[in-house]
Design an enzyme around this catalytic site. Structure first.
Site, PDB file in Angstrom:
ATOM      1  CG  ASP A  89      -4.312   7.393  10.005  1.00 47.01           C
ATOM      2  OD1 ASP A  89      -3.507   8.040   9.325  1.00 47.01           O
ATOM      3  OD2 ASP A  89      -5.286   7.892  10.577  1.00 47.01           O
ATOM      4  CB  THR A 138      -0.826  11.352  10.473  1.00 47.11           C
ATOM      5  OG1 THR A 138      -1.101  10.109   9.834  1.00 47.11           O
ATOM      6  CG2 THR A 138      -1.949  12.291  10.196  1.00 47.11           C
ATOM      7  CB  THR A 139       3.331   7.916   9.910  1.00 48.62           C
ATOM      8  OG1 THR A 139       2.034   7.359   9.867  1.00 48.62           O
ATOM      9  CG2 THR A 139       4.228   7.023  10.730  1.00 48.62           C
ATOM     10  CG  ASP A 193      -5.610   9.017   5.818  1.00 45.86           C
ATOM     11  OD1 ASP A 193      -6.342   9.717   6.516  1.00 45.86           O
ATOM     12  OD2 ASP A 193      -4.587   8.457   6.249  1.00 45.86           O
TER      13      ASP A 193
END
Length: 536
Positions: free
Chosen positions: A69, A102-103, A404
Site C-alpha cells: 500500500d 495511493t501508489t 482499502d
C-alpha cells in the site's frame, strides 16, 4: 585611473551592467526539489499494480511490516527533504479522499515532475507550466467523466468487481473472492437511508485475532471484543436476555484527589474504613442490580482502578457479567451498536439507558477467547468484521487491504460512476490531451503535450512490473485506443491487451479523478518554489 572611473560613475544606475540577477541558485533549488520528489516516486513505483512487488519495512523499534500500500510505505519512510515530504502528504491525502490509488498518485506526480524538468531546461517559465498543468488537469477530469459508466447501489456485482480490483494488487490478493463481497456488504449495511451519499467507515469495526487463515474472516452481526470476561470471582460467562450497561465510572472506593496519605493508627478506624468501602461498593451494585442490568461494559480508567477485587466479588454474587477495559474510543461505536447511552455517574443509572441483546457469551477462538454479543434489539447501523490470519504480518496487511476495499466501495457510494482499470483511462487521457494540445497556441500546447506524455507512466509501469515489454505494450495500447477501443487495457494475467471491462477490472471514477487532481496540485506547488529558507 580616476579619469577612467569618472565616466563609469556618471552612468545612470540600473543599466544593463548592473541589472544581471543570478537565477542559477533558484534553478538549482527547483531541480533539487524535483529530483528528491522523483526519488520518492521511484521508490514506490515498483509496487504498482497486481503484479507489483511488496516492500518490507523495518522500523527503528524492530517492527517489521510487509505491505504493498503506497500510503503505508511512504508513511513509514523517513523523508527529510521538504519537497519529498510533500509527496508523502500527497499519498496521505489520496488515502483520505479515495482510500485507494495511493501508489498511482505518487507515480503520476513523479512522471509530471520529470516532464516539467525537461520543460524548464528548455527555458519555459515555471508559472506558464503551472497554469498549463491546471488547464490540462481540468480537461482530463472532463474526459474521465465522459468515459465513466454510471452504477447503481443495487448492482452488487459491479461493486464487488471494483472492490476485488482494489484487492488484487495487495499481498492478500488470493482471498479477494472472500474479502470483496464482505467489504461491499459491510458498507451497504451501514448506509443511512436518510443520507445515502455519506458512509462513515468508523461504523465498521475491524477486529483482528491471530490464528486460522484469512479464509476464516467473517462478518459478525453484533459486537465482538478481543477480550475475556473478567472471572476474578467466578462471575457468569454466558448471559441470555442480556441487559447491557456501558459505564464510564469506576466501581471502586473513592480516592483523594491529590497524592495524600491518611495515617490510621487505630484498629477501630481501620475497620471503619473497610466497612465504609464495602458499603459504598454494595450501594453502587444494588443500584445497578435494581435496574435489572446483568452485563457491564466498563471503560478503561486512568485515575484509579475501574474495578477492585472486592467489587468483582460482589458483582459475581449479583450474577452480573463484567467486561472491563473497554477502550475510550470504542465507547461511541459500542453505544451506537447496542442502541444505549453511556452512563457517566451511578446516580444516572436507569433502566432506559440499557441496551438489550439475546445472548452475550465468551467463545474460544484459536488460542484465545473473544466475547460476542449477538441478537441486539434495535441495533444501530454498524457492523463488525473479525479478521483472522496465520501471523501478525498477514493479519495487519489483511486489515489494510480490507480498509482499502471498504474505501473503494465508499467512493462508489458517494460518486456512483465506474471507470475501466488496467491503464485504459490513462492512455485514453494521454491520447485525447495530445490531440487537444495541437489546437492550443504557444507554450501551452507544449506543456499540455508533456502532461499527456506523463500519464503514460501508469500503463508503462504496469507492463514493466508484470515483466512484459513496456514499449511494445504501450505502443499497441495507443494503437488500440486510436482505433476507438476506449476500454482496451493491459491484462496483466494474460500478458496482453484486452477489453478490460470484460475482465472485470474496474475502479471508481473518484479514485482516478482525485489522483490526477491531487498529483497536479502537488506538482504545481513544487514548481513554484524557488528558494528554501531555513529558520532556526
Amino acid at each position: 585611473m580616476a579619469a577612467v572611473a569618472a565616466p563609469m560613475a556618471s552612468k545612470p544606475r540600473g543599466s544593463k551592467a548592473e541589472s544581471f540577477v543570478d537565477n542559477k541558485r533558484r534553478e538549482d533549488i527547483r531541480f533539487a526539489n524535483i529530483n528528491s520528489a522523483r526519488a520518492v516516486s521511484d521508490a514506490v513505483r515498483t509496487s504498482l499494480g497486481p503484479k507489483g512487488m511488496d516492500k518490507m519495512i523495518s522500523t527503528a523499534n524492530g517492527e517489521v511490516i510487509i505491505t504493498n500500500d503506497g500510503a503505508t510505505i511512504l508513511n513509514k519512510m523517513e523523508v527529510l527533504q521538504p519537497a519529498a515530504k510533500m509527496l508523502v502528504e500527497l499519498s496521505k491525502s489520496q488515502d483520505s479522499a479515495a482510500g485507494d490509488g495511493t501508489t498511482t498518485v505518487v507515480v503520476i506526480a513523479g512522471a509530471l515532475l520529470k516532464e516539467c524538468q525537461s520543460l524548464l531546461t528548455n527555458g519555459i517559465h515555471p508559472t506558464v507550466i503551472s497554469d498549463s498543468l491546471h488547464k490540462a488537469c481540468a480537461k482530463a477530469i472532463d474526459i474521465l467523466t465522459a468515459m465513466a459508466i454510471p452504477v447503481e447501489l443495487t448492482d452488487r456485482d459491479s461493486l464487488v468487481k471494483s472492490a476485488s480490483t482494489s484487492l488484487n494488487s495487495k499481498v492478500v490478493s488470493q482471498y479477494s473472492t472472500l474479502l470483496a463481497p464482505l467489504a461491499v456488504d459491510a458498507v451497504l449495511s451501514v448506509i443511512d437511508p436518510e443520507k445515502p451519499e455519506i458512509v462513515d467507515l468508523r461504523d465498521i469495526k475491524i477486529v483482528k485475532k491471530l490464528g486460522g487463515t484469512v479464509d476464516d474472516t467473517h462478518p459478525v452481526k453484533g459486537l465482538v471484543f478481543d477480550k475475556k470476561v473478567s472471572r476474578a470471582a467466578g462471575g457468569p460467562t454466558r448471559v441470555e436476555n442480556a441487559k447491557i450497561a456501558v459505564i464510564q465510572f469506576q466501581i471502586s472506593p473513592p480516592k483523594t484527589d491529590i497524592e495524600q496519605s491518611i495515617v490510621v493508627s487505630d484498629y477501630t478506624q481501620m475497620d471503619r474504613i473497610l466497612k465504609e468501602e464495602r458499603n459504598y461498593i454494595l450501594g453502587m451494585i444494588k443500584k445497578i442490580k435494581a435496574t435489572g442490568c446483568n452485563v457491564l461494559l466498563i471503560q478503561k480508567s486512568i485515575l484509579r482502578d475501574a474495578v477492585t477485587d472486592l467489587s468483582l466479588h460482589y458483582l459475581a454474587k449479583a450474577k452480573i457479567m463484567v467486561i472491563k477495559d473497554v477502550e475510550r474510543d470504542e465507547i461511541e461505536f459500542v453505544t451506537k451498536t447496542l442502541n444505549c447511552l453511556p452512563i457517566a455517574n451511578i446516580e444516572h443509572f436507569r433502566a432506559e439507558k440499557l441496551g438489550h441483546a439475546d445472548l452475550v457469551e465468551e467463545a474460544s477462538l484459536g488460542d484465545g477467547k473473544i466475547l460476542k454479543i449477538t441478537g441486539i434489539k434495535d441495533m444501530g447501523r454498524t457492523t463488525s468484521v473479525l479478521v483472522r490470519g496465520s501471523n501478525q504480518l498477514v493479519l495487519d496487511e489483511a486489515e489494510r487491504s480490507l480498509h482499502d476495499a471498504l474505501c473503494v466501495v465508499r467512493c462508489l457510494v458517494s460518486k456512483r460512476f465506474l471507470i475501466a482499470g488496467g491503464g485504459a483511462p490513462e492512455i485514453e487521457l494521454s491520447r485525447q490531451l495530445g490531440t487537444w494540445a495541437k489546437v492550443l497556441h504557444g507554450m501551452e500546447g507544449y506543456c499540455v503535450k508533456s502532461f499527456a506524455e506523463a500519464l503514460e507512466v501508469i500503463p508503462y509501469t504496469l507492463a514493466e512490473n508484470a515483466g512484459l515489454n513496456p514499449i511494445a505494450i504501450v505502443t499497441e495500447l495507443r494503437n488500440k485506443h486510436a482505433q476507438g477501443e476506449i476500454h482496451a487495457g493491459i491484462n496483466v494475467r494474460k500478458g496482453q491487451i484486452t477489453n478490460i471491462l470484460e475482465e472485470n477490472v474496474v475502479q471508481p471514477l473518484l479514485v482516478s479523478t482525485s489522483a490526477i487532481t491531487l498529483a497536479t496540485e502537488c506538482v504545481r506547488m513544487i514548481l513554484k518554489i524557488d528558494d528554501i529558507v531555513t529558520v532556526r
